[in-house]
Design a protein around this motif. Structure first.
Motif, PDB file in Angstrom:
ATOM      1  N   TRP A 184       1.462   5.591   5.587  1.00  8.16           N
ATOM      2  CA  TRP A 184       2.334   6.939   5.523  1.00  8.16           C
ATOM      3  C   TRP A 184       2.717   7.247   7.053  1.00  8.16           C
ATOM      4  O   TRP A 184       3.744   7.408   7.236  1.00  8.16           O
ATOM      5  CB  TRP A 184       2.027   8.011   4.804  1.00  8.16           C
ATOM      6  N   GLN A 185       1.788   7.349   7.777  1.00  7.13           N
ATOM      7  CA  GLN A 185       2.079   7.583   9.327  1.00  7.13           C
ATOM      8  C   GLN A 185       2.861   6.591   9.853  1.00  7.13           C
ATOM      9  O   GLN A 185       3.767   7.036  10.826  1.00  7.13           O
ATOM     10  CB  GLN A 185       0.533   7.895  10.031  1.00  7.13           C
ATOM     11  N   VAL A 186       2.481   5.140   9.705  1.00  6.98           N
ATOM     12  CA  VAL A 186       3.331   3.970  10.287  1.00  6.98           C
ATOM     13  C   VAL A 186       4.744   4.417   9.968  1.00  6.98           C
ATOM     14  O   VAL A 186       5.672   4.243  10.727  1.00  6.98           O
ATOM     15  CB  VAL A 186       2.580   2.804   9.965  1.00  6.98           C
ATOM     16  N   TYR A 187       4.944   4.456   8.602  1.00  9.32           N
ATOM     17  CA  TYR A 187       6.229   4.564   7.945  1.00  9.32           C
ATOM     18  C   TYR A 187       7.009   5.738   8.301  1.00  9.32           C
ATOM     19  O   TYR A 187       8.210   5.658   9.064  1.00  9.32           O
ATOM     20  CB  TYR A 187       6.070   4.922   6.379  1.00  9.32           C
ATOM     21  N   GLN A 188       6.485   6.872   8.615  1.00  8.93           N
ATOM     22  CA  GLN A 188       7.205   7.887   9.256  1.00  8.93           C
ATOM     23  C   GLN A 188       7.617   7.923  10.706  1.00  8.93           C
ATOM     24  O   GLN A 188       8.546   8.209  11.299  1.00  8.93           O
ATOM     25  CB  GLN A 188       6.082   9.127   9.345  1.00  8.93           C
ATOM     26  N   ARG A 189       6.458   7.044  11.549  1.00 11.68           N
ATOM     27  CA  ARG A 189       6.795   6.965  12.936  1.00 11.68           C
ATOM     28  C   ARG A 189       7.703   6.070  13.586  1.00 11.68           C
ATOM     29  O   ARG A 189       8.036   6.110  14.664  1.00 11.68           O
ATOM     30  CB  ARG A 189       5.199   7.219  13.394  1.00 11.68           C
ATOM     31  N   SER A 190       7.757   5.140  12.772  1.00 15.07           N
ATOM     32  CA  SER A 190       8.752   3.895  13.354  1.00 15.07           C
ATOM     33  C   SER A 190       9.702   3.508  12.287  1.00 15.07           C
ATOM     34  O   SER A 190       9.371   3.057  11.311  1.00 15.07           O
ATOM     35  CB  SER A 190       7.934   2.783  13.668  1.00 15.07           C
ATOM     36  N   LYS A 191      10.933   3.645  12.650  1.00 14.02           N
ATOM     37  CA  LYS A 191      11.955   3.342  11.525  1.00 14.02           C
ATOM     38  C   LYS A 191      11.917   1.826  11.524  1.00 14.02           C
ATOM     39  O   LYS A 191      13.031   1.225  10.697  1.00 14.02           O
ATOM     40  CB  LYS A 191      13.233   3.662  12.215  1.00 14.02           C
ATOM     41  N   ILE A 216       7.795   8.032  -0.252  1.00 19.28           N
ATOM     42  CA  ILE A 216       8.513   6.990   0.168  1.00 19.28           C
ATOM     43  C   ILE A 216       9.477   6.786  -0.979  1.00 19.28           C
ATOM     44  O   ILE A 216       9.116   6.526  -2.186  1.00 19.28           O
ATOM     45  CB  ILE A 216       7.660   5.632   0.465  1.00 19.28           C
ATOM     46  N   PRO A 217      10.817   6.696  -0.657  1.00 16.50           N
ATOM     47  CA  PRO A 217      11.829   6.605  -1.525  1.00 16.50           C
ATOM     48  C   PRO A 217      11.634   5.160  -2.379  1.00 16.50           C
ATOM     49  O   PRO A 217      11.410   4.297  -1.700  1.00 16.50           O
ATOM     50  CB  PRO A 217      13.094   6.780  -0.617  1.00 16.50           C
ATOM     51  N   ASP A 218      12.224   5.198  -3.605  1.00 23.22           N
ATOM     52  CA  ASP A 218      12.160   3.983  -4.265  1.00 23.22           C
ATOM     53  C   ASP A 218      12.938   2.692  -3.580  1.00 23.22           C
ATOM     54  O   ASP A 218      12.651   1.593  -3.677  1.00 23.22           O
ATOM     55  CB  ASP A 218      12.654   4.146  -5.584  1.00 23.22           C
ATOM     56  N   SER A 219      13.886   3.340  -2.998  1.00 24.23           N
ATOM     57  CA  SER A 219      14.897   2.069  -2.283  1.00 24.23           C
ATOM     58  C   SER A 219      14.118   1.347  -1.117  1.00 24.23           C
ATOM     59  O   SER A 219      14.494   0.259  -0.616  1.00 24.23           O
ATOM     60  CB  SER A 219      16.138   2.860  -1.779  1.00 24.23           C
ATOM     61  N   GLU A 220      13.036   1.879  -0.684  1.00 21.72           N
ATOM     62  CA  GLU A 220      12.456   1.486   0.467  1.00 21.72           C
ATOM     63  C   GLU A 220      10.854   0.746   0.135  1.00 21.72           C
ATOM     64  O   GLU A 220      10.135   0.570   1.179  1.00 21.72           O
ATOM     65  CB  GLU A 220      12.275   2.521   1.642  1.00 21.72           C
ATOM     66  N   ILE A 221      10.563   0.943  -0.980  1.00 19.35           N
ATOM     67  CA  ILE A 221       9.239   0.312  -1.539  1.00 19.35           C
ATOM     68  C   ILE A 221       9.462  -0.367  -2.602  1.00 19.35           C
ATOM     69  O   ILE A 221      10.100  -0.634  -3.583  1.00 19.35           O
ATOM     70  CB  ILE A 221       8.441   1.761  -1.935  1.00 19.35           C
ATOM     71  N   LYS A 263      10.534  -1.394   3.442  1.00 16.85           N
ATOM     72  CA  LYS A 263      10.021  -0.879   4.393  1.00 16.85           C
ATOM     73  C   LYS A 263       8.526  -1.071   3.807  1.00 16.85           C
ATOM     74  O   LYS A 263       7.321  -1.348   5.051  1.00 16.85           O
ATOM     75  CB  LYS A 263      10.217   0.197   5.032  1.00 16.85           C
ATOM     76  N   VAL A 264       8.071  -0.831   2.710  1.00 14.56           N
ATOM     77  CA  VAL A 264       6.759  -1.032   2.193  1.00 14.56           C
ATOM     78  C   VAL A 264       6.592  -2.048   1.234  1.00 14.56           C
ATOM     79  O   VAL A 264       7.264  -1.753   0.183  1.00 14.56           O
ATOM     80  CB  VAL A 264       6.205   0.359   2.125  1.00 14.56           C
ATOM     81  N   ASN A 281       9.795 -14.847   7.005  1.00 12.44           N
ATOM     82  CA  ASN A 281       9.102 -15.516   7.762  1.00 12.44           C
ATOM     83  C   ASN A 281       7.561 -14.624   8.642  1.00 12.44           C
ATOM     84  O   ASN A 281       7.702 -13.468   8.147  1.00 12.44           O
ATOM     85  CB  ASN A 281       9.896 -15.628   8.831  1.00 12.44           C
ATOM     86  N   ALA A 282       6.794 -15.630   8.964  1.00  6.29           N
ATOM     87  CA  ALA A 282       5.847 -14.967   9.526  1.00  6.29           C
ATOM     88  C   ALA A 282       6.412 -14.189  10.773  1.00  6.29           C
ATOM     89  O   ALA A 282       6.950 -14.424  11.536  1.00  6.29           O
ATOM     90  CB  ALA A 282       4.926 -16.087  10.315  1.00  6.29           C
ATOM     91  N   GLY A 283       5.742 -12.666  11.009  1.00  5.13           N
ATOM     92  CA  GLY A 283       6.445 -11.794  12.029  1.00  5.13           C
ATOM     93  C   GLY A 283       7.524 -10.683  11.371  1.00  5.13           C
ATOM     94  O   GLY A 283       7.419 -10.046  12.189  1.00  5.13           O
ATOM     95  N   HIS A 284       7.673 -11.155  10.296  1.00  2.15           N
ATOM     96  CA  HIS A 284       8.741 -10.057   9.795  1.00  2.15           C
ATOM     97  C   HIS A 284       7.810  -8.603   9.401  1.00  2.15           C
ATOM     98  O   HIS A 284       8.508  -7.727   9.814  1.00  2.15           O
ATOM     99  CB  HIS A 284       9.112 -10.637   8.200  1.00  2.15           C
TER     100      HIS A 284
END
Length: 375
Positions: A184-191, A216-221, A263-264, A281-284
């Motif tokens: 949750w904190q990572v999601y919040q702090r970096s777009k 987290i909105p359904d559109s991002e999970i 995002k998640v 890809n690796a790194g995404h």
């Protein structure tokens, strides 16, 4: 795999069931137009405990009692109520079958999960992956100053410390509350963050996802499922974040462009291969969480890392010291180290074995026995 060798259902009567499904267009996938198909149904009074267990697309063998030299191969279509098996056999079986026929039934595994593990082991031999497997000294990135923030209720002092370490791009931690809060904190702090949360079993993935769905909105999970996971065992509140194709009666992944927008993403270790197969890809992913990595085999954990991590990925591994996979039962595999998890082996390397607080966080510090601690 040898668990099924001596598991035989003897003197079984097979009943035929007519179902309307989608037409089989190849590779055992049901897609396209609706057709009537005859399935074989039988009940298993006693199913072996834990893994391995029967899954859709595992193989079934029917040996007529009156023909000792004849055996018919089919595959598991569905397991109902954990004990009733629907299997699909070919025309050769049906041409000789009668309602009075009796069979001995045995099983074998579809090797798709093993093939994914083999592919991951092969991919992990790339020299660039060496530091994930055998860290001589983990690369420590510069930590950044963390602003003050408020934790959710129920996050204890030790857990807050572990979460801060994750946010500062350091080391290992514990599943559950810690992972939920860290994601949750990572999601919040970096777009720009892209997070993959992976665990050995569906139950863990579902629980973690449900704990974050109200934030987290359904559109991002998104929840990745095995293609033929039974839809009736997926929690109702998670289904909107899955892609289930009614016409093919299976779970799928969206097209690459849409998949990259989430995002998640939550997945089991094995099903994470579907992301790689779709073109991720690796790194995404900026962050990959390997949850409860002490309870699965290392090749299975590598399905996630070997395909989806690179030197720019922050990898957080959680597990319990002294815990080993109960899924590796072959004495040969145990003697050759396959019962030792990635988590357990990693913890023997410096600085993890020294409990360097910059790289590893131990929860439950008041417990005296190291065997019971989670990291």
């Amino acid at each position: 795999m040898e668990k099924w060798t001596n598991f035989i259902l003897k003197d079984v009567t097979l009943e035929l069931r007519q179902l309307t499904i989608n037409k089989n267009i190849g590779d055992n996938d049901f897609c396209g137009e609706k057709v009537r198909v005859t399935f074989v149904e039988f009940k298993m009074e006693s199913i072996p405990e834990r893994r391995p267990f029967l899954l859709s697309r595992d193989f079934v063998f029917a040996k007529p009692l009156d023909k000792s030299d004849t055996q018919f191969q089919g595959f598991v279509y569905r397991v109902k109520k954990s004990s009733i098996v629907l299997a699909k056999f070919g025309d050769e079986f049906h041409s000789q079958h009668h309602s009075s026929s009796r069979y001995n039934i045995s099983f074998s595994f579809n090797r798709v999960c093993l093939k994914r593990a083999h592919q991951a082991v092969e991919a992990a031999t790339d020299p660039s992956f060496h530091n994930f497997l055998f860290p001589e000294c983990p690369v420590r990135r510069d930590s950044f100053a963390l602003p003050s923030f408020y934790f959710s209720n129920g996050v204890h002092l030790e857990q807050r410390s572990a979460i801060r370490q994750i946010l500062a791009l350091k080391g290992l931690s514990r599943a559950g509350v810690v992972v939920r809060e860290a994601v949750w904190q990572v999601y919040q702090r970096s777009k720009d963050s892209r997070i993959l949360v992976a665990a050995p079993i569906n139950k863990t993935c579902d629980a973690l996802m449900r704990s974050l769905k109200d934030k987290i909105p359904d559109s991002e999970i998104f929840r990745v499922n095995a293609a033929f996971r039974k839809i009736d065992v997926v929690p109702d509140d998670i289904l909107p974040s899955c892609l289930y194709k009614e016409e093919s009666e299976c779970f799928a992944c969206p097209q690459l462009e849409e998949l990259q927008q989430f995002k998640v993403i939550f997945s089991t270790f094995v099903s994470s291969f579907r992301l790689h197969n779709e073109g991720i890809n690796a790194g995404h992913f900026s962050h990959i969480f390997l949850i409860d990595a002490s309870s699965t085999s290392e090749p299975e954990a590598m399905i996630v890392l070997a395909n989806l991590a690179n030197e720019d990925t922050t990898v957080v591994v959680t597990g319990a010291q002294g815990k080993r996979s109960g899924w590796v039962r072959s004495p040969i595999a145990q003697r050759n180290g396959l019962q030792i998890s990635f988590f357990e082996r990693l913890k023997e390397f410096t600085p993890y074995k020294n409990l360097d607080p910059a790289f590893i966080a131990r929860l439950d510090p008041k417990l005296e026995s190291d065997e019971t601690n989670s990291y």
